[in-house]
Write a protein that holds these residues in place. Structure first.
Motif: not given
Length: 368
Positions: A306-315, A242-253, A123-130
């Motif tokens: 992932g899509a909804g959280g970024v659209t709403a600007l938060g969780c 939400v978005l920080p999960l994606g940013e963390t994934l990018v940072w790790l890579m 779920s983390f990987l998909v949420l971060a990516l989307t």
């Protein structure tokens, strides 16, 4: 020895605050989706009151910070003049639906993953990516050219904070309204929390809600105070997942060519705090999907979050606690939409019928 840079100080602060969030969620069983589930299904409000207490504590502390000038709360994006109500509603509903499919929010995904839950890892990987795709990738065009185009301009009031709107309607001085509004609204929420005997007797829930609220206020204090560099002021923000999960994934890579930020540090700290508490309480164990159907539900739910959280600007934390604590209108609308979306999703999963779930929500009773 050279002085520690401002970005590194903020990263250390984020790491510490995230550690508190992770350890508290694991030790105190703090879960925003669990609070919704308990209330919707069995009308139990213990965890809902813990969440409400976190909002109240954060709100009072944030408004004190604003009143004393300790943090630059008036600069947060939550209080911008543009009220993107369509994004708040659509994103909140989608995020809430995704929560019901996964069984937790982005914050909860980090906590569960730290306990050895492989479902949460997926779920983390998909949420971060989307989430990252919706903010900065190919699917961002859908958001930008649809719901983002629909908004109300509140610049005449000076912003979308409740004090802004109240001052605009009454002619009062907005500067004098922030602290009283925070104390009154926060005080009423605390009163509602403590009027319940079971909650008053639940030290675990009181401590957990208080610590979460203090951590959120600490995020605004850290970024507002430490980030107030006259030569390079940094954005005032607090905790969100939400978005920080994606940013963390990018940072790790891209570690060798990337810099750690406050938001990324919060995510890492949350995982570390939850992992430490899981090991301390001997609660770490591997857990996977039961079958393909469960896996499909989690993956689709994580994508919706992932899509909804970024659209709403938060969780549920980013908007539901951090945003609401600033007394901004949009986070309150987003929070209401998340609650509605999650409630609908829960009834849909239980009944197997979207139509029946909608009928339960609108009438309070299933079809005969």
């Amino acid at each position: 020895m050279d002085a520690i840079s401002t970005p590194m100080l903020l990263a250390l602060a984020g790491l510490g605050l995230g550690f508190i969030m992770g350890a508290t969620a694991r030790a105190g069983r703090f879960c925003t989706f669990g609070a919704i589930e308990d209330f919707v299904l069995i009308r139990k409000t213990l965890r809902l009151r813990a969440w409400a207490l976190a909002i109240a504590v954060a709100m009072i502390c944030v408004q004190i910070l604003h009143h004393t000038g300790t943090a630059r709360i008036d600069e947060v994006f939550y209080l911008q003049s543009r009220i993107g109500w369509a994004s708040s509603i659509a994103g909140g509903l989608l995020f809430g639906l995704g929560m019901s499919m996964v069984g937790t929010c982005g914050y909860g995904v980090m906590v569960r993953m730290a306990g050895g839950d492989l479902k949460a890892l997926c779920s983390f990987l998909v949420l971060a990516l989307t989430g990252y795709m919706t903010a900065r990738g190919i699917t961002s065009f859908i958001k930008v050219y649809s719901v983002d185009q629909i908004a109300v301009d509140a610049s005449a009031a000076g912003g979308q904070g409740l004090p802004h709107l109240f001052a605009w309607a009454t002619g009062m001085d907005v500067a004098s309204l922030w602290l009283p509004a925070g104390l009154i609204i926060g005080g009423l929420i605390i009163f509602w929390c403590l009027k319940d005997t079971a909650f008053r007797n639940s030290r675990r829930d009181i401590v957990a809600g208080s610590l979460i609220g203090l951590a959120v206020a600490g995020g605004f204090a850290a970024t507002g105070w430490l980030g107030a560099d006259p030569f390079d002021p940094l954005r005032v923000q607090s905790l969100t997942y939400v978005l920080p999960l994606g940013e963390t994934l990018v940072w790790l890579m891209t570690f060798t060519g990337a810099s750690i930020t406050f938001a990324i540090a919060v995510v890492l700290g949350t995982f570390a705090g939850a992992l430490g508490m899981a090991l301390l309480k001997d609660e770490f164990f591997w857990e996977g999907f039961d079958d393909a159907r469960e896996m499909r539900r989690h993956l689709l739910g994580a994508a919706a979050m992932g899509a909804g959280g970024v659209t709403a600007l938060g969780c549920t934390v980013g908007q539901g606690i951090s945003g609401v604590s600033t007394l901004a209108f949009s986070p309150m609308l987003t929070l209401a939409s998340i609650l509605l979306g999650a409630s609908f999703g829960l009834h849909w999963l239980l009944t197997g019928s979207a139509r029946e779930a909608l009928q339960i929500l609108t009438t309070g009773a299933p079809r005969s």
